[in-house]
Design a protein around this motif. Structure first.
Motif, PDB file in Angstrom:
ATOM      1  N   ALA A 187     -38.524 -21.946 -34.135  1.00  0.00           N
ATOM      2  CA  ALA A 187     -39.634 -20.620 -33.864  1.00  0.00           C
ATOM      3  C   ALA A 187     -40.504 -22.085 -34.585  1.00  0.00           C
ATOM      4  CB  ALA A 187     -39.063 -19.701 -34.646  1.00  0.00           C
ATOM      5  N   TYR A 188     -41.369 -21.604 -33.508  1.00  0.00           N
ATOM      6  CA  TYR A 188     -42.833 -22.219 -33.925  1.00  0.00           C
ATOM      7  C   TYR A 188     -43.358 -21.119 -34.645  1.00  0.00           C
ATOM      8  CZ  TYR A 188     -43.408 -26.494 -31.887  1.00  0.00           C
ATOM      9  OH  TYR A 188     -42.960 -28.265 -31.238  1.00  0.00           O
TER      10      TYR A 188
ATOM     11  N   LEU B 296     -35.066 -12.771 -38.155  1.00  0.00           N
ATOM     12  CA  LEU B 296     -32.913 -12.835 -37.835  1.00  0.00           C
ATOM     13  C   LEU B 296     -32.542 -12.756 -38.058  1.00  0.00           C
ATOM     14  CD1 LEU B 296     -34.287 -17.115 -38.336  1.00  0.00           C
ATOM     15  CD2 LEU B 296     -33.599 -15.496 -36.289  1.00  0.00           C
ATOM     16  N   PHE B 297     -32.445 -11.785 -39.874  1.00  0.00           N
ATOM     17  CA  PHE B 297     -31.008 -11.415 -40.450  1.00  0.00           C
ATOM     18  C   PHE B 297     -30.959 -10.006 -40.001  1.00  0.00           C
ATOM     19  CE2 PHE B 297     -32.357 -13.126 -45.044  1.00  0.00           C
ATOM     20  CZ  PHE B 297     -31.841 -14.534 -44.963  1.00  0.00           C
ATOM     21  N   THR B 298     -31.767  -9.066 -39.028  1.00  0.00           N
ATOM     22  CA  THR B 298     -31.928  -7.888 -38.324  1.00  0.00           C
ATOM     23  C   THR B 298     -30.941  -7.555 -37.084  1.00  0.00           C
ATOM     24  OG1 THR B 298     -33.656  -6.759 -39.817  1.00  0.00           O
ATOM     25  CG2 THR B 298     -33.025  -6.160 -37.873  1.00  0.00           C
TER      26      THR B 298
ATOM     27  N   LEU C 238     -23.999 -21.624 -35.707  1.00  0.00           N
ATOM     28  CA  LEU C 238     -25.987 -21.803 -35.631  1.00  0.00           C
ATOM     29  C   LEU C 238     -26.725 -22.411 -36.251  1.00  0.00           C
ATOM     30  CD1 LEU C 238     -27.446 -20.465 -33.184  1.00  0.00           C
ATOM     31  CD2 LEU C 238     -27.785 -18.233 -34.896  1.00  0.00           C
ATOM     32  N   ALA C 239     -28.245 -22.884 -35.873  1.00  0.00           N
ATOM     33  CA  ALA C 239     -29.023 -23.719 -36.797  1.00  0.00           C
ATOM     34  C   ALA C 239     -30.236 -23.378 -36.580  1.00  0.00           C
ATOM     35  CB  ALA C 239     -28.972 -25.165 -36.929  1.00  0.00           C
ATOM     36  N   VAL C 240     -31.122 -22.888 -37.162  1.00  0.00           N
ATOM     37  CA  VAL C 240     -32.383 -21.846 -36.592  1.00  0.00           C
ATOM     38  C   VAL C 240     -33.317 -22.859 -38.214  1.00  0.00           C
ATOM     39  CG1 VAL C 240     -34.072 -20.352 -36.581  1.00  0.00           C
ATOM     40  CG2 VAL C 240     -31.106 -19.434 -36.263  1.00  0.00           C
TER      41      VAL C 240
ATOM     42  N   PRO D  79     -36.194 -24.047 -27.422  1.00  0.00           N
ATOM     43  CA  PRO D  79     -37.155 -22.357 -28.369  1.00  0.00           C
ATOM     44  C   PRO D  79     -36.050 -21.084 -28.244  1.00  0.00           C
ATOM     45  CG  PRO D  79     -38.104 -23.552 -26.473  1.00  0.00           C
ATOM     46  CD  PRO D  79     -36.812 -25.008 -26.247  1.00  0.00           C
ATOM     47  N   ILE D  80     -36.453 -20.939 -29.709  1.00  0.00           N
ATOM     48  CA  ILE D  80     -35.023 -20.113 -29.717  1.00  0.00           C
ATOM     49  C   ILE D  80     -35.343 -18.388 -28.964  1.00  0.00           C
ATOM     50  CG2 ILE D  80     -37.101 -18.376 -31.026  1.00  0.00           C
ATOM     51  CD1 ILE D  80     -34.566 -18.241 -33.421  1.00  0.00           C
TER      52      ILE D  80
END
Length: 406
Positions: free
Chosen positions: A249-250, A263-265, A368-370, A394-395
């Motif tokens: 994510a840019y 992301l947590f949500t 998953l890797a973000v 891209p996410i």
């Protein structure tokens, strides 16, 4: 504790997953059984009680070769059973009737050394075998006292075992098996001279078995000098990042915490590890996450060893969902319930990236890797994609849960 929290914690103790959700680097085997290696009955009991059902590919390849006392150079993805691939043959070869050090397992970090020794003790619990772990940051006097008793296997960080061996407290003259886990890290400039001294203290008829996910030039030059004719095992050609979905994510620097909150949500995180590039940023981010209302621990190299041990064990036991860390935590830490890795700060090189995201998707489970990418990181992102031969996408607005929830 809420019903949701208790259900989540209960799930952490049952890492077995449907085989359909495992990746080929642990399922694509030759069909061997542990019994096929003609192991001692007491060792087989420990293997099965530990929950190991069938050998993974790296175990199928490495166990019989190590049992033949050959030098080994093994490259396999983190989380594919690499540790058991050397522990099992080392236990089989150990003669517990001889009160002497027969196996030296060299490990680059304290946490990984503690984890490795715990597996040795669990798998070998029916063998009347004595395993000792010794690392920097603990009492040297206690280690010296322990060595007055018989020890068959030593799991150690290099500096501490050299200290004990130089004092002639740890007697390595009968040690014929040297294991080097995370060999690329062990062969960094700070460690290599220590390793060379230790090898010289072991029995001349020793074997050296080197395990790592990456083998840079330093490893190859070391092998030419100290590891003649190694049996090469390479299970990494196409399996480096299999099973881990990678997104970026840019964002602007000031947007990172907000992005993390989102992301947590939105994600179904079992447990996550969040990486920062400095100790200060680890502590600041952990504070921010707590302020957002999420349970969070942090760990880094400047903490006292007792605090690091406590945090690691509590995270492993499911006391919190999120752990913020520096690169201390990228080496071999095996927590199967971690299904998400977030690079809050993007790493500078492909090797660090590989080890970081390898904390997710352990033993063939999906992960998953973000990556949170600023303008400064764009060049590194493309370079790391090229060097690893992978694609970081891209996410999307919604991440398909089947990519990381197995």
């Amino acid at each position: 504790m809420s019903t949701e929290e208790s259900d989540w914690k209960a799930g952490l103790t049952a890492p077995k997953a449907d085989e359909r959700y495992k990746t080929e680097d642990v399922t694509q085997t030759k069909g061997r059984e542990f019994e096929d290696f003609f192991l001692k009955r007491e060792l087989l009991m420990g293997i099965f009680e530990k929950g190991f059902e069938k050998p993974s590919p790296i175990q199928e390849e490495a166990i019989p070769i190590i049992l033949q006392n050959r030098n080994v150079l093994a490259r396999a993805k983190n989380g594919t059973g690499k540790t058991a691939a050397y522990i099992i043959p080392c236990l089989e070869k150990t003669d517990t009737s001889k009160p002497e050090i027969q196996v030296l397992m060299l490990i680059p970090t304290r946490e990984l050394a503690l984890q490795t020794s715990a597996i040795v003790k669990e798998v070998g619990k029916h063998m009347n075998l004595q395993c000792m772990v010794t690392t920097g940051g603990t009492s040297l006097k206690d280690d010296i006292m322990r060595l007055y008793q018989p020890v068959h296997i030593i799991v150690a960080t290099p500096g501490r075992i050299l200290d004990l061996a130089s004092k002639d407290v740890a007697k390595l003259g009968n040690c014929k098996t040297i294991i080097m886990d995370e060999a690329d890290k062990l062969l960094s400039p700070e460690f290599q001279p220590v390793l060379e001294q230790l090898i010289g203290m072991c029995n001349e008829a020793h074997q050296i078995c080197m395990f790592s996910a990456t083998f840079p030039v330093t490893v190859k030059s070391f092998c030419q000098q100290f590891v003649p004719n190694p049996y090469s095992i390479n299970l990494m050609d196409e399996l480096t990042l299999r099973g881990i979905s990678q997104f970026y994510a840019y964002v602007l620097e000031r947007q990172k915490v907000h992005c993390l909150n989102t992301l947590f949500t939105q994600l179904e995180i079992n447990q996550s590890i969040i990486f920062c590039n400095s100790v200060n940023r680890v502590e600041l981010l952990a504070k921010k996450i707590t302020e957002l209302g999420f349970s969070c621990f942090y760990i880094h190299a400047k903490m006292q060893q007792s605090n690091r041990n406590r945090v690691f064990h509590e995270f492993r036991n499911g006391a919190t969902r999120h752990l913020v860390t520096s690169d201390l935590f990228t080496r071999g830490i095996d927590i199967q319930s971690v299904n998400c890795v977030i690079n809050f700060d993007f790493p500078k090189n492909s090797e660090t990236y590989l080890h970081r995201i390898g904390r997710s998707g352990r033993f063939g489970h999906l992960g998953l890797a973000v990556n949170l990418i600023t303008a400064e990181d764009k060049g590194n992102l493309r370079r790391i994609e090229q060097e690893l031969g992978t694609e970081i996408k891209p996410i999307p607005s919604v991440i398909d849960r089947s990519l990381y929830v197995g």
